[in-house]
Motif scaffolding. Structure first.
Motif, PDB file in Angstrom:
ATOM      1  N   GLY A  76      67.814  22.092  10.575  1.00 19.26           N
ATOM      2  CA  GLY A  76      66.977  22.285   9.267  1.00 19.26           C
ATOM      3  C   GLY A  76      67.294  23.721   8.782  1.00 19.26           C
ATOM      4  N   GLY A  77      67.512  24.769   9.518  1.00 21.79           N
ATOM      5  CA  GLY A  77      67.398  26.086   9.007  1.00 21.79           C
ATOM      6  C   GLY A  77      67.987  27.068  10.036  1.00 21.79           C
TER       7      GLY A  77
ATOM      8  N   ASP B 285      65.095  27.853   5.104  1.00 20.61           N
ATOM      9  CA  ASP B 285      65.450  26.076   4.929  1.00 20.61           C
ATOM     10  C   ASP B 285      66.489  25.803   4.427  1.00 20.61           C
ATOM     11  OD1 ASP B 285      64.808  23.520   3.892  1.00 20.61           O
ATOM     12  OD2 ASP B 285      62.988  23.720   4.934  1.00 20.61           O
ATOM     13  N   PHE B 286      67.275  25.213   5.181  1.00 19.17           N
ATOM     14  CA  PHE B 286      68.607  24.890   4.361  1.00 19.17           C
ATOM     15  C   PHE B 286      68.350  23.714   3.386  1.00 19.17           C
ATOM     16  CE2 PHE B 286      70.613  24.742   8.676  1.00 19.17           C
ATOM     17  CZ  PHE B 286      71.381  26.047   8.488  1.00 19.17           C
ATOM     18  N   SER B 287      67.372  22.926   2.951  1.00 17.41           N
ATOM     19  CA  SER B 287      67.328  22.081   2.186  1.00 17.41           C
ATOM     20  C   SER B 287      66.359  22.585   0.838  1.00 17.41           C
ATOM     21  CB  SER B 287      66.359  20.668   2.547  1.00 17.41           C
ATOM     22  OG  SER B 287      65.216  21.294   2.880  1.00 17.41           O
ATOM     23  N   THR B 288      65.642  23.337   0.931  1.00 18.36           N
ATOM     24  CA  THR B 288      65.056  23.997  -0.084  1.00 18.36           C
ATOM     25  C   THR B 288      65.500  25.359  -0.508  1.00 18.36           C
ATOM     26  OG1 THR B 288      63.474  25.181   1.177  1.00 18.36           O
ATOM     27  CG2 THR B 288      62.861  22.825   0.455  1.00 18.36           C
ATOM     28  N   ARG B 289      66.300  26.219   0.361  1.00 18.72           N
ATOM     29  CA  ARG B 289      66.827  27.545   0.308  1.00 18.72           C
ATOM     30  C   ARG B 289      65.649  28.438   0.090  1.00 18.72           C
ATOM     31  NH1 ARG B 289      71.084  26.621   1.752  1.00 18.72           N
ATOM     32  NH2 ARG B 289      73.264  26.755   0.986  1.00 18.72           N
TER      33      ARG B 289
ATOM     34  N   LEU C 179      64.014  19.647   9.064  1.00 16.67           N
ATOM     35  CA  LEU C 179      64.583  19.529   7.724  1.00 16.67           C
ATOM     36  C   LEU C 179      63.884  18.474   6.626  1.00 16.67           C
ATOM     37  CD1 LEU C 179      67.038  19.894   5.853  1.00 16.67           C
ATOM     38  CD2 LEU C 179      68.049  17.819   7.279  1.00 16.67           C
ATOM     39  N   GLY C 180      63.546  18.746   5.593  1.00 17.73           N
ATOM     40  CA  GLY C 180      62.994  17.962   4.573  1.00 17.73           C
ATOM     41  C   GLY C 180      61.204  18.010   4.802  1.00 17.73           C
TER      42      GLY C 180
ATOM     43  N   HIS D 197      57.681  19.845   4.212  1.00 12.31           N
ATOM     44  CA  HIS D 197      57.108  21.272   3.616  1.00 12.31           C
ATOM     45  C   HIS D 197      55.740  21.430   4.003  1.00 12.31           C
ATOM     46  CE1 HIS D 197      60.709  20.933   0.942  1.00 12.31           C
ATOM     47  NE2 HIS D 197      60.391  19.658   0.887  1.00 12.31           N
TER      48      HIS D 197
END
Length: 184
Positions: A111-112, A128-132, A180-181, A183
């Motif tokens: 996830g990051g 965080d990979f998903s939200t940058r 990941l994913g 918040h």
């Protein structure tokens, strides 16, 4: 070293000098830096010919949790770069990721990426990979030094810090890991 046998064995490959090794997630590969030209290579964990993964210099290569991406540090700009293992040779800067304080001051998790920023060497942040997005995880009184690692369960961080005349190894317990994913 095979843990059950407790006997070390030399990893034999076609390169004369290697440093900064890391395992692939499935244990089939060893990633490392060639000390002659500083490029990132990999070779089978049983030994054999090493394969160049990058054309440019890099260090501290870590494979992603899903095994398809390798991240590595570049001294130029103190940036992290990545390559897809299905497109060996093509590398890309990790977008939205700030400069890292040192080649050993980051670690890749599902996830990051946890890292020590170049501009705030007394903190650990999470990318965080998903939200940058980047969030500060914690601050310390002293600067970090050589190595940053997250426990396999994501609940602790191991790091070293620079003291006056000596150094301490610090463990952060009960880390609130952001998968990941998710918040916060």
């Amino acid at each position: 070293m095979d843990v059950s046998e407790r006997l070390p064995r030399k990893l034999v490959t076609n390169l004369p000098e290697m440093s900064m090794p890391s395992w692939s997630r499935d244990g089939k590969w060893i990633y490392f830096q060639s000390t002659t030209d500083q490029r990132i290579f990999r070779c089978p964990s049983s030994g054999g010919n090493a394969e160049a993964l990058t054309a440019e210099p890099g260090s501290f290569a870590f494979e992603s949790s899903e095994g398809g991406t390798v991240y590595f540090y570049t001294a130029s700009g103190r940036k992290l770069r990545m390559l897809q293992l299905n497109q060996i040779g093509a590398t890309f800067e990790v977008l939205s990721m700030p400069a890292v304080s040192d080649q050993s001051q980051y670690t890749v998790v599902p996830g990051g990426i946890y890292f020590v920023p170049a501009d705030t060497r007394k903190s650990v942040n999470y990318f965080d990979f998903s939200t940058r997005q980047i969030r500060k995880v914690f601050n310390t009184d002293l600067e970090h030094n050589n190595a940053l690692s997250v426990s396999p369960d994501g609940q602790g961080i191991l790091y070293t810090q620079i003291g006056q005349l000596n150094a301490d190894i610090m463990v952060v317990d009960h880390l609130q890991y952001c998968p990941l994913g998710a918040h916060r």
